[in-house]
Design an enzyme around this catalytic site. Structure first.
Site, PDB file in Angstrom:
ATOM      1  N   CYS A 380      33.872  28.439  88.609  1.00 52.45           N
ATOM      2  CA  CYS A 380      32.837  28.517  89.633  1.00 52.45           C
ATOM      3  C   CYS A 380      32.695  29.945  90.165  1.00 52.45           C
ATOM      4  O   CYS A 380      32.114  30.790  89.508  1.00 52.45           O
ATOM      5  CB  CYS A 380      33.123  27.492  90.726  1.00 52.45           C
ATOM      6  SG  CYS A 380      31.640  27.033  91.613  1.00 52.45           S
ATOM      7  N   HIS A 513      33.654  22.518  88.068  1.00 54.49           N
ATOM      8  CA  HIS A 513      35.091  22.396  88.358  1.00 54.49           C
ATOM      9  C   HIS A 513      35.734  21.363  87.432  1.00 54.49           C
ATOM     10  O   HIS A 513      35.833  20.184  87.786  1.00 54.49           O
ATOM     11  CB  HIS A 513      35.293  21.965  89.809  1.00 54.49           C
ATOM     12  CG  HIS A 513      34.962  23.016  90.800  1.00 54.49           C
ATOM     13  ND1 HIS A 513      35.878  23.942  91.241  1.00 54.49           N
ATOM     14  CD2 HIS A 513      33.811  23.307  91.423  1.00 54.49           C
ATOM     15  CE1 HIS A 513      35.299  24.750  92.103  1.00 54.49           C
ATOM     16  NE2 HIS A 513      34.043  24.394  92.250  1.00 54.49           N
ATOM     17  N   GLU A 515      38.711  20.903  86.791  1.00 59.31           N
ATOM     18  CA  GLU A 515      40.009  20.402  87.276  1.00 59.31           C
ATOM     19  C   GLU A 515      39.919  19.015  87.920  1.00 59.31           C
ATOM     20  O   GLU A 515      40.886  18.265  87.924  1.00 59.31           O
ATOM     21  CB  GLU A 515      40.655  21.401  88.246  1.00 59.31           C
ATOM     22  CG  GLU A 515      39.975  21.597  89.599  1.00 59.31           C
ATOM     23  CD  GLU A 515      38.880  22.666  89.596  1.00 59.31           C
ATOM     24  OE1 GLU A 515      38.276  22.907  88.529  1.00 59.31           O
ATOM     25  OE2 GLU A 515      38.615  23.231  90.679  1.00 59.31           O
TER      26      GLU A 515
HETATM   27  N1  GLN Z   1      30.724  30.554  96.669  1.00 58.62           N
HETATM   28  C1  GLN Z   1      30.173  30.230  95.391  1.00 58.62           C
HETATM   29  C2  GLN Z   1      28.922  29.399  95.517  1.00 58.62           C
HETATM   30  O1  GLN Z   1      28.692  28.762  96.519  1.00 58.62           O
HETATM   31  C3  GLN Z   1      31.189  29.528  94.524  1.00 58.62           C
HETATM   32  C4  GLN Z   1      31.626  28.209  95.031  1.00 58.62           C
HETATM   33  C5  GLN Z   1      32.852  27.676  94.345  1.00 58.62           C
HETATM   34  O2  GLN Z   1      33.595  28.436  93.753  1.00 58.62           O
HETATM   35  N2  GLN Z   1      33.100  26.392  94.451  1.00 58.62           N
HETATM   36  O3  GLN Z   1      28.143  29.354  94.610  1.00 58.62           O
END
Ligand code: GLN
Length: 541
Positions: A380, A513, A515
């Site tokens: 992410c 994600h 995970e």
């Molecule tokens: N801050 C980034 C976004 O909002 C990544 C978010 C995250 O890593 N879950 O896009």
């Protein structure tokens, strides 16, 4: 008809209610029953989405896009059942719904009160969306005695009355401390906690005593006597060496048998503990190890990246290696000391994150991984930083940045609404921080002949998202011409979902994600492949 099991905690927090509930769920499931797990959280946040991981640990995201308590992660990992939005509720959510209804005149002039309005809402939540389940296990967050927990405890007391004692069971988990100075195991805190519960009108049916040492007969007897619980229903849970041992240890204490006997049910199948035995042996066995550096912001709190840590361990199990995790505070990583700081690290992982702090340290670490061919996984925010690093250092867009933390640079990463006014996915204004993200399961198409496609062995994947910002697809060809491939894209071709580097043994960034979907009994292919790459690198040198 579903039977309801309520799990409360006493004496101290962090006793492992989530793990105990998840283990019990596994055991009942293994005996042939259908289970569902739910978490009732007494805090006033509408959901944990806006809470810092420092406060409450990781925010766990479900398929249907709910930002929930990390205990739902344990539930999924132990039972394999995907949790839903309707499996986690907070006081904040309940009050918010009640106040909205009140403003709309929904109470027809009545005075709105904790009893019955709040308690009724809690009871509705407990029963909602349940059809063919045999057991619904509801964990009550917090500790008995907290002011905030009272409406929840009152609601489950009423629930048992409404629904019938024979269809509801109360389990209370407490701490039984060992006093080194007097070499004694103390039952008094448990007695007090149960007394508090009984004052509210709840008599526990089973007491689970968490302790460092096995509970001697006399102490069990004492707890049974003072807490009004049959002797056999006082069970112990001694600290386990790995969490995967928990179902084995609860079965040894006959927790599943006691529960079935209580409801006058028979086991439909023999309980199968072999997967947990196998996994426990693998985890505890001495084997070669690999060192993964997690470069993030919330490195001091163990639970901040709970699912991620777990997924890496699962990847290790799959490759028969021990995974050592070194958490490195990105903020403290200075560019001229990167080599020194990452000396013993054979794989670099940049996890999800928010805000500016630590950005430059992360970008430097990514540059290091790219140049020195160290296996790299960016999740992410980690993928977004990998894109910025490449833009700055390879494409020479020196001011490449994300609109999340810079207003003046060139936004390679930004809100969809900033470059795509008709963007359907981004909803709401950023002034509202809760519920304005791309959340939950989204599809991605994987490019033929890419590493990611080889790993997933699939053309289309579905993974969970939790982010507001996106990589701007308009830069695709510039990146690809220099070797950073957008190997996963949303079905409408608008959103980059996976990036990977050509001419690098293993360098992948994912906007989602993975995970959240890794399970000990079914490790996620991306983590297995990452650990394999790290292991291979170790063997080479
Ligand atoms: N801050 C980034 C976004 O909002 C990544 C978010 C995250 O890593 N879950 O896009």
């Amino acid at each position: 008809m579903a039977r309801y099991i309520f799990v409360t905690g006493g004496v101290v927090s962090s006793l492992g209610k989530g793990l105990s509930s998840a283990s019990l769920a596994y055991l009942l499931q293994s005996r042939g029953y259908k289970v569902r797990l739910r978490k009732l959280d007494p805090y006033l946040n509408v959901d944990p989405g806006t809470m810092s991981p420092f406060q409450h640990g990781e925010v766990f995201v479900t398929d249907d896009g709910a930002e929930t308590d990390l205990d739902l992660g344990h539930y999924e990992r132990f039972t394999g059942i995907a949790a839903k939005q309707s499996d986690n509720i907070t006081t904040g959510r309940i009050y918010s719904d009640i106040i909205t209804k009140e403003r709309q005149g929904g109470y027809q002039g009545k005075t709105v009160q904790v009893i019955p309005h709040v308690t009724d809402r809690i009871k509705d939540f407990i029963k909602k969306d349940i059809s063919s389940e045999d057991f619904v296990i509801c964990e009550i967050g917090g500790t008995v005695g907290d002011i905030e927990s009272l409406p929840f405890l009152e609601a489950i007391r009423q629930f048992s009355n409404d629904y019938g004692k024979k269809n509801t069971l109360f389990i209370h988990l407490t701490l039984v401390p060992y006093m080194k100075a007097s070499d004694e195991i103390k039952t008094k805190p448990t007695q007090h906690s149960v007394k508090e519960l009984r004052t509210i009108g709840i008599q526990p049916d089973i007491i689970i005593c968490r302790s460092e040492q096995s509970l001697p007969h006399d102490q069990r007897k004492k707890i049974s006597l003072f807490c009004n619980v049959p002797y056999e229903n006082v069970i112990e849970t001694v600290d386990v060496k790995t969490i995967y041992e928990a179902p084995i240890s609860f079965n040894k204490e006959k927790l599943d048998k006691i529960v079935l006997n209580y409801f006058k049910l028979k086991s439909k199948k023999n309980v199968d503990l072999s997967p947990w035995r196998k996994i426990t042996n693998t985890v505890l066995k001495t084997k070669p190890s690999v060192n993964i550096g997690i470069i993030g912001k919330y490195v001091n709190l163990k639970d901040a990246y709970k699912s991620l840590d777990e997924a890496l361990v699962h990847g290790g199990i799959d490759n028969n290696v021990k995974v050592n995790l070194t958490r490195i505070e990105a903020d403290r990583l200075s560019s001229n000391e990167i080599k020194k700081n990452l000396k013993n690290i054979s794989g670099i992982l940049i996890p999800g994150g928010f805000g500016k702090r630590g950005t430059e340290g992360k970008i430097d670490a990514i540059e290091f991984a790219r140049n020195f061919k160290i296996p790299f996984l960016g999740i992410c925010y980690g993928m977004q930083m990998a894109v910025i690093e490449f833009a700055r250092n390879v494409l020479k867009i020196k001011k490449a940045t994300s609109s999340e933390f810079s207003k003046s640079g060139e936004n390679i990463i930004g809100l969809m609404s900033e470059w795509n006014k008709s963007g359907k996915i981004y909803k709401g204004s950023v002034k509202e921080l809760g519920g304005t993200m791309r959340l939950g399961l989204y599809e991605a198409k994987l490019l033929e002949n890419s590493l990611i496609r080889k790993i997933y062995k699939s053309k289309i994947i579905k993974e969970r998202h939790r982010h507001r910002y996106e990589v701007n697809i308009d830069y695709k060809s510039r990146f690809e011409n220099r070797g950073l491939i957008f190997s996963g894209i949303s079905p409408d071709n608008k959103l980059p979902e996976v990036i990977e580097l050509k001419n690098h043994p293993w360098f992948i960034g994912v906007q989602f994600h993975p995970e959240f979907k890794s399970r000990p009994l079914n490790p996620h292919p991306l983590f297995s492949s990452f650990i394999k790459a790290v292991k291979t690198k170790n063997e080479k040198y």
